[in-house]
Design a protein around this motif. Structure first.
Motif, PDB file in Angstrom:
ATOM      1  N   VAL B  68       0.877  -1.166   0.000  1.00  0.00           N
ATOM      2  CA  VAL B  68       0.000   0.000   0.000  1.00  0.00           C
ATOM      3  C   VAL B  68       0.914   1.215   0.000  1.00  0.00           C
ATOM      4  N   ASP B  91      -5.799  -7.002  -6.849  1.00  0.00           N
ATOM      5  CA  ASP B  91      -6.569  -6.001  -6.092  1.00  0.00           C
ATOM      6  C   ASP B  91      -6.270  -4.581  -6.563  1.00  0.00           C
ATOM      7  N   HIS B  95      -6.863   3.176  -2.227  1.00  0.00           N
ATOM      8  CA  HIS B  95      -6.375   3.271  -0.849  1.00  0.00           C
ATOM      9  C   HIS B  95      -6.605   4.686  -0.351  1.00  0.00           C
ATOM     10  N   CYS B 106      -7.790   0.098   2.882  1.00  0.00           N
ATOM     11  CA  CYS B 106      -8.180  -0.373   1.566  1.00  0.00           C
ATOM     12  C   CYS B 106      -9.665  -0.099   1.405  1.00  0.00           C
ATOM     13  N   ASP B 108     -12.206  -1.439  -0.699  1.00  0.00           N
ATOM     14  CA  ASP B 108     -12.450  -2.505  -1.680  1.00  0.00           C
ATOM     15  C   ASP B 108     -13.627  -2.196  -2.597  1.00  0.00           C
TER      16      ASP B 108
END
Ligand SMILES: [Mn+2]
Ligand SMILES: [Mn+2]
Ligand SMILES: [Zn+2]
Ligand SMILES: [Zn+2]
Lengths: 147, 147
Positions: B68, B91, B95, B106, B108
């Motif tokens: 990240v 993925d 972020h 995260c 998502d």
DNA sequence: TTGTTATTTGCAACTTTGTTGCAAAAGGCG
DNA sequence: CGCCTTTTGCAACAAAGTTGCAAATAACAA
């Protein structure tokens, strides 16, 4: 002529015209990709590490350069294009890192798309790093003989 | 039950079930934000720095965690949500880093928008870091007395 | 041109993070 | 349990970031 530009830039930001500062800006102007502190140390090895460190910090605070995120944990820097101030960086463009040559460049022509965050989150700014193969490396690759 | 999940996860990736690995995955599962190596060192201070370093490297290679990006030059890590493999991380979500609490999470539910690069550039993947104020800090801020 | 002053630089020293080699310890498995 | 392979901890080092302080220098005005 470029020397004049550099002096002008420093004066605009109320900074003293020192050799080190002029050389550092010179590097940023010549180089067509983002530069890390270690890069700078190699290119301008007659200045002390600490001086280069402080020069970067000063330029960053003034809004002369901006950070360019990197996936190696190493911070890179590039000249701000528009007029960024001490308090707000206005360059919301895409950064591109080539996985072949490892260079990262500012793509001023592509801006960071608008992002809709979930409720409760306030948007301030964004950094977008795209990884891939750059124009130059792409050409090299295409011209190389088939395996 | 969580312990079972952790063991399962490690077995899936053909990794030995060691205390350190189980604890590290535990930290990632408990924490709702990305974790850096120094964070890990504080939370699991009975393991050697090097062991934690190597554990992160292993997990990263296997596709258990992903990097990240952070604007401080410090690399953070978070669990991969979908099924990432050793060779491709799937993925591509946003972020979010809160400038108040400094946590990075995260998101998502928000994916990285498609980017059109200039001619000659090949797209591989992208990382998008949005900075702002998170849900929790936003609430705190709103409820604080006016100045 | 020279002197004054605030800023900048170089040096030393230190902290933090990342990285490797190697022997001891521990996990997997029959 | 006992064997073999993997993992861990330690030591040692490399690389990057950070601070205090005295010497050097840019800016400015006499
Ligand atoms: Mn840029
Ligand atoms: Mn993530
Ligand atoms: Zn390239
Ligand atoms: Zn927050």
């Amino acid at each position: 002529m470029t020397a004049d530009n550099i002096n002008m830039l420093l004066k605009t930001f109320n900074l003293r015209l020192t050799e080190c500062r002029k050389d550092v800006i010179g590097v940023f102007m010549e180089q067509h990709h983002a530069v890390s502190q270690p890069d700078l140390e190699l290119l301008l090895n007659h200045y002390d590490r600490v001086t280069l460190y402080r020069t970067l910090t000063t330029f960053l605070n003034k809004g002369i350069i901006h950070k360019v995120l990197d996936d190696t944990g190493l911070t890179k820097y590039a000249l701000c294009s528009g007029h960024c101030t001490e308090h707000h960086h206005a360059d919301e463009h895409v950064h591109f890192k080539c996985v072949k040559c490892e260079n990262t460049i500012c793509i001023d022509t592509v801006s960071v798309p608008a992002i809709t965050l979930p409720d409760g989150f306030t948007y301030l700014d964004a950094s977008l790093l795209v990884r891939g193969i750059c124009k130059i490396c792409q050409t090299k690759y295409n011209h190389s003989p088939a395996i």
